[in-house]
Each structure stands twice: as C-alpha cells, then as structure tokens.
Motif scaffolding. Structure first.
Motif, PDB file in Angstrom:
ATOM      1  N   LYS A  21       0.604  -1.993   2.263  1.00  0.00           N
ATOM      2  CA  LYS A  21       1.588  -1.705   4.376  1.00  0.00           C
ATOM      3  C   LYS A  21       0.782  -2.923   5.290  1.00  0.00           C
ATOM      4  O   LYS A  21      -0.601  -3.375   5.402  1.00  0.00           O
ATOM      5  CB  LYS A  21       1.144  -0.705   4.739  1.00  0.00           C
ATOM      6  CG  LYS A  21       2.270  -0.251   5.698  1.00  0.00           C
ATOM      7  CD  LYS A  21       2.051   1.804   5.856  1.00  0.00           C
ATOM      8  CE  LYS A  21       2.191   1.931   7.474  1.00  0.00           C
ATOM      9  NZ  LYS A  21       2.604   3.293   7.710  1.00  0.00           N
ATOM     10  N   VAL A  22       2.201  -3.691   6.115  1.00  0.00           N
ATOM     11  CA  VAL A  22       0.923  -4.078   6.814  1.00  0.00           C
ATOM     12  C   VAL A  22       1.615  -3.316   8.256  1.00  0.00           C
ATOM     13  O   VAL A  22       1.574  -2.310   8.717  1.00  0.00           O
ATOM     14  CB  VAL A  22       2.645  -4.577   7.279  1.00  0.00           C
ATOM     15  CG1 VAL A  22       2.486  -5.616   8.376  1.00  0.00           C
ATOM     16  CG2 VAL A  22       3.074  -5.915   6.550  1.00  0.00           C
ATOM     17  N   ALA A  27       5.275  -7.734  11.903  1.00  0.00           N
ATOM     18  CA  ALA A  27       6.010  -6.679  10.625  1.00  0.00           C
ATOM     19  C   ALA A  27       4.828  -5.713  10.546  1.00  0.00           C
ATOM     20  O   ALA A  27       5.703  -4.539   9.348  1.00  0.00           O
ATOM     21  CB  ALA A  27       6.294  -8.012   9.838  1.00  0.00           C
ATOM     22  N   LYS A  28       5.183  -4.815  11.674  1.00  0.00           N
ATOM     23  CA  LYS A  28       3.726  -3.707  11.973  1.00  0.00           C
ATOM     24  C   LYS A  28       4.604  -2.463  11.494  1.00  0.00           C
ATOM     25  O   LYS A  28       5.896  -2.310  11.571  1.00  0.00           O
ATOM     26  CB  LYS A  28       3.260  -3.107  12.671  1.00  0.00           C
ATOM     27  CG  LYS A  28       2.589  -1.651  13.196  1.00  0.00           C
ATOM     28  CD  LYS A  28       1.711  -1.694  14.448  1.00  0.00           C
ATOM     29  CE  LYS A  28       0.726  -0.752  13.959  1.00  0.00           C
ATOM     30  NZ  LYS A  28       0.126  -0.676  15.224  1.00  0.00           N
ATOM     31  N   GLY A  29       4.306  -2.335   9.611  1.00  0.00           N
ATOM     32  CA  GLY A  29       4.343  -0.549   9.728  1.00  0.00           C
ATOM     33  C   GLY A  29       5.421  -0.448   8.219  1.00  0.00           C
ATOM     34  O   GLY A  29       6.102  -0.042   7.569  1.00  0.00           O
ATOM     35  N   GLU A  30       5.803  -1.084   8.513  1.00  0.00           N
ATOM     36  CA  GLU A  30       6.633  -1.860   6.446  1.00  0.00           C
ATOM     37  C   GLU A  30       6.025  -2.325   5.819  1.00  0.00           C
ATOM     38  O   GLU A  30       4.576  -2.513   5.505  1.00  0.00           O
ATOM     39  CB  GLU A  30       7.585  -3.732   6.974  1.00  0.00           C
ATOM     40  CG  GLU A  30       8.552  -3.573   8.094  1.00  0.00           C
ATOM     41  CD  GLU A  30       9.665  -5.254   7.692  1.00  0.00           C
ATOM     42  OE1 GLU A  30       9.765  -5.677   6.961  1.00  0.00           O
ATOM     43  OE2 GLU A  30       9.764  -5.337   8.678  1.00  0.00           O
ATOM     44  N   GLU A  47       7.287  -8.972  -0.480  1.00  0.00           N
ATOM     45  CA  GLU A  47       8.660  -8.921  -0.825  1.00  0.00           C
ATOM     46  C   GLU A  47       9.538  -7.756   0.852  1.00  0.00           C
ATOM     47  O   GLU A  47       8.852  -7.067   0.680  1.00  0.00           O
ATOM     48  CB  GLU A  47       8.731  -8.152  -1.638  1.00  0.00           C
ATOM     49  CG  GLU A  47      10.440  -8.345  -2.616  1.00  0.00           C
ATOM     50  CD  GLU A  47       9.927  -7.719  -4.163  1.00  0.00           C
ATOM     51  OE1 GLU A  47      10.668  -6.648  -4.481  1.00  0.00           O
ATOM     52  OE2 GLU A  47       9.520  -8.463  -5.196  1.00  0.00           O
ATOM     53  N   GLY A  48      10.454  -9.182   0.723  1.00  0.00           N
ATOM     54  CA  GLY A  48      10.643  -8.528   2.272  1.00  0.00           C
ATOM     55  C   GLY A  48      10.543  -8.568   3.172  1.00  0.00           C
ATOM     56  O   GLY A  48      11.094  -7.824   4.577  1.00  0.00           O
ATOM     57  N   MET A  80      -2.904  -3.327   4.067  1.00  0.00           N
ATOM     58  CA  MET A  80      -3.716  -2.367   3.375  1.00  0.00           C
ATOM     59  C   MET A  80      -2.916  -1.838   2.046  1.00  0.00           C
ATOM     60  O   MET A  80      -1.771  -2.162   1.946  1.00  0.00           O
ATOM     61  CB  MET A  80      -3.387  -0.538   4.745  1.00  0.00           C
ATOM     62  CG  MET A  80      -5.434  -0.510   4.554  1.00  0.00           C
ATOM     63  SD  MET A  80      -4.715   0.832   5.985  1.00  0.00           S
ATOM     64  CE  MET A  80      -6.402   1.382   6.076  1.00  0.00           C
ATOM     65  N   VAL A  81      -3.623  -1.656   1.293  1.00  0.00           N
ATOM     66  CA  VAL A  81      -3.197  -1.393  -0.185  1.00  0.00           C
ATOM     67  C   VAL A  81      -2.554   0.308   0.368  1.00  0.00           C
ATOM     68  O   VAL A  81      -3.181   1.120   1.088  1.00  0.00           O
ATOM     69  CB  VAL A  81      -3.890  -0.900  -1.249  1.00  0.00           C
ATOM     70  CG1 VAL A  81      -3.833  -0.001  -2.083  1.00  0.00           C
ATOM     71  CG2 VAL A  81      -4.733  -2.214  -1.354  1.00  0.00           C
ATOM     72  N   VAL A  82      -1.309   0.806  -0.382  1.00  0.00           N
ATOM     73  CA  VAL A  82      -1.189   1.908  -0.452  1.00  0.00           C
ATOM     74  C   VAL A  82      -1.756   2.792  -1.578  1.00  0.00           C
ATOM     75  O   VAL A  82      -0.924   2.402  -2.858  1.00  0.00           O
ATOM     76  CB  VAL A  82       0.631   1.792  -0.077  1.00  0.00           C
ATOM     77  CG1 VAL A  82       1.160   3.064  -0.621  1.00  0.00           C
ATOM     78  CG2 VAL A  82       1.426   1.253   1.240  1.00  0.00           C
ATOM     79  N   ASP A  83      -1.787   4.202  -1.832  1.00  0.00           N
ATOM     80  CA  ASP A  83      -2.563   4.615  -3.140  1.00  0.00           C
ATOM     81  C   ASP A  83      -1.093   5.233  -3.411  1.00  0.00           C
ATOM     82  O   ASP A  83      -0.165   5.658  -2.807  1.00  0.00           O
ATOM     83  CB  ASP A  83      -3.232   5.696  -2.255  1.00  0.00           C
ATOM     84  CG  ASP A  83      -3.813   6.636  -3.194  1.00  0.00           C
ATOM     85  OD1 ASP A  83      -3.193   6.366  -3.980  1.00  0.00           O
ATOM     86  OD2 ASP A  83      -4.161   8.065  -3.047  1.00  0.00           O
ATOM     87  N   PRO A  84      -1.042   4.841  -4.733  1.00  0.00           N
ATOM     88  CA  PRO A  84       0.061   5.771  -5.907  1.00  0.00           C
ATOM     89  C   PRO A  84       0.130   7.157  -5.707  1.00  0.00           C
ATOM     90  O   PRO A  84       1.558   7.398  -5.751  1.00  0.00           O
ATOM     91  CB  PRO A  84      -0.081   4.859  -6.967  1.00  0.00           C
ATOM     92  CG  PRO A  84      -1.740   4.077  -7.110  1.00  0.00           C
ATOM     93  CD  PRO A  84      -1.833   4.433  -5.105  1.00  0.00           C
ATOM     94  N   LYS A  85      -0.694   7.491  -4.996  1.00  0.00           N
ATOM     95  CA  LYS A  85      -0.822   9.353  -5.595  1.00  0.00           C
ATOM     96  C   LYS A  85       0.198   9.753  -4.714  1.00  0.00           C
ATOM     97  O   LYS A  85       0.629  10.703  -4.349  1.00  0.00           O
ATOM     98  CB  LYS A  85      -2.556   9.555  -6.230  1.00  0.00           C
ATOM     99  CG  LYS A  85      -2.046  11.276  -6.268  1.00  0.00           C
ATOM    100  CD  LYS A  85      -3.745  11.546  -7.330  1.00  0.00           C
ATOM    101  CE  LYS A  85      -3.366  12.803  -7.596  1.00  0.00           C
ATOM    102  NZ  LYS A  85      -4.587  13.163  -7.976  1.00  0.00           N
ATOM    103  N   THR A  86      -0.315   9.645  -3.224  1.00  0.00           N
ATOM    104  CA  THR A  86      -0.517  10.003  -2.055  1.00  0.00           C
ATOM    105  C   THR A  86       1.423   9.183  -1.419  1.00  0.00           C
ATOM    106  O   THR A  86       1.518  10.119  -0.382  1.00  0.00           O
ATOM    107  CB  THR A  86      -1.605  10.184  -1.115  1.00  0.00           C
ATOM    108  OG1 THR A  86      -2.268   8.848  -0.699  1.00  0.00           O
ATOM    109  CG2 THR A  86      -2.429  10.830  -1.366  1.00  0.00           C
ATOM    110  N   GLY A  87       0.440   7.991  -1.321  1.00  0.00           N
ATOM    111  CA  GLY A  87       1.989   6.779  -0.406  1.00  0.00           C
ATOM    112  C   GLY A  87       1.981   6.724   0.703  1.00  0.00           C
ATOM    113  O   GLY A  87       2.553   6.326   1.264  1.00  0.00           O
TER     114      GLY A  87
END
Length: 113
Positions: A21-22, A27-30, A47-48, A80-87
């Motif tokens: 997540k930015v 691009a903040k929030g993407e 990507e994107g 910032m890395v997005v946690d795959p479990k919590t999103g």
C-alpha cells in the motif's frame, strides 16, 4: 593494490511479488503488487500505481513513435506491506525460524510473510 569498498546491498522490507500500500505521495492509499525492485536506488515499481507518460522516439520498428503509459518507480519508504491475513498495511520485522533462517513477519498480526 585496489581496495574494494563495495557494500552488500541493504535488506529491504519489500520484495518482488509483495502486495503493498502506498502511504504517501500522489498515489497515497493505492495498493498493488511489486513488479520490480531497484535495490541501489531504494525504489520499487508497483503494478498500476504512479502511472507516468513516456514519449517513445520513432525507430525502425515504430516509425510513427508513440506516447505510452507505464508505472513509475516509488521510493520504498513510501510503501507498506499488506498483511495477507488481515488485508491491512503493516510494518515488518525479521525473526529466525526453527532452522535459523531470517523470515519476515507482520508486526500487526505476527504472521510470516
């Protein structure tokens, strides 16, 4: 005699294939998946996200030239890395697993990444 003062590349908190997540900038929030990491420049292509316009000069294959949209690099401090479990976006840490190899984990949930 020549001295080699090359530093080993720094360990980064993001790597290719991570969903990030930015957290600041245009691009903040993407969110998106990292496609390329430039270790020396401490930047990553997502990507994107952070789309820029690139003007392509005419050449033999493309005699007309063109204008192309592509992803621009973003400094890794803005990701910032997005946690795959919590999103949710989470800070990361490193801890040794049972074999003694360092593995990244999410500080929010404690899950391995």
């Amino acid at each position: 005699m020549e001295s080699t003062n090359k530093k080993a590349p720094a360990k980064l908190h993001v790597r290719k294939g991570d969903t990030v997540k930015v957290i600041s900038g245009n691009a903040k929030g993407e969110t998106g998946v990292i496609t390329k990491v430039l270790v020396e420049k401490q930047r990553a292509t997502v990507e994107g996200v952070n789309m820029i316009t690139k003007h392509i000069k005419p050449n033999a294959q493309n005699p007309q030239g063109s204008i192309e949209k592509r992803e621009g690099a973003i400094h890794i401090s803005n990701l910032m890395v997005v946690d795959p479990k919590t999103g949710e976006a989470s800070r990361t840490g490193r801890k040794a697993n049972d074999k003694g190899k360092l593995q990244r984990f999410s500080k929010k949930s404690g899950n391995l990444l």
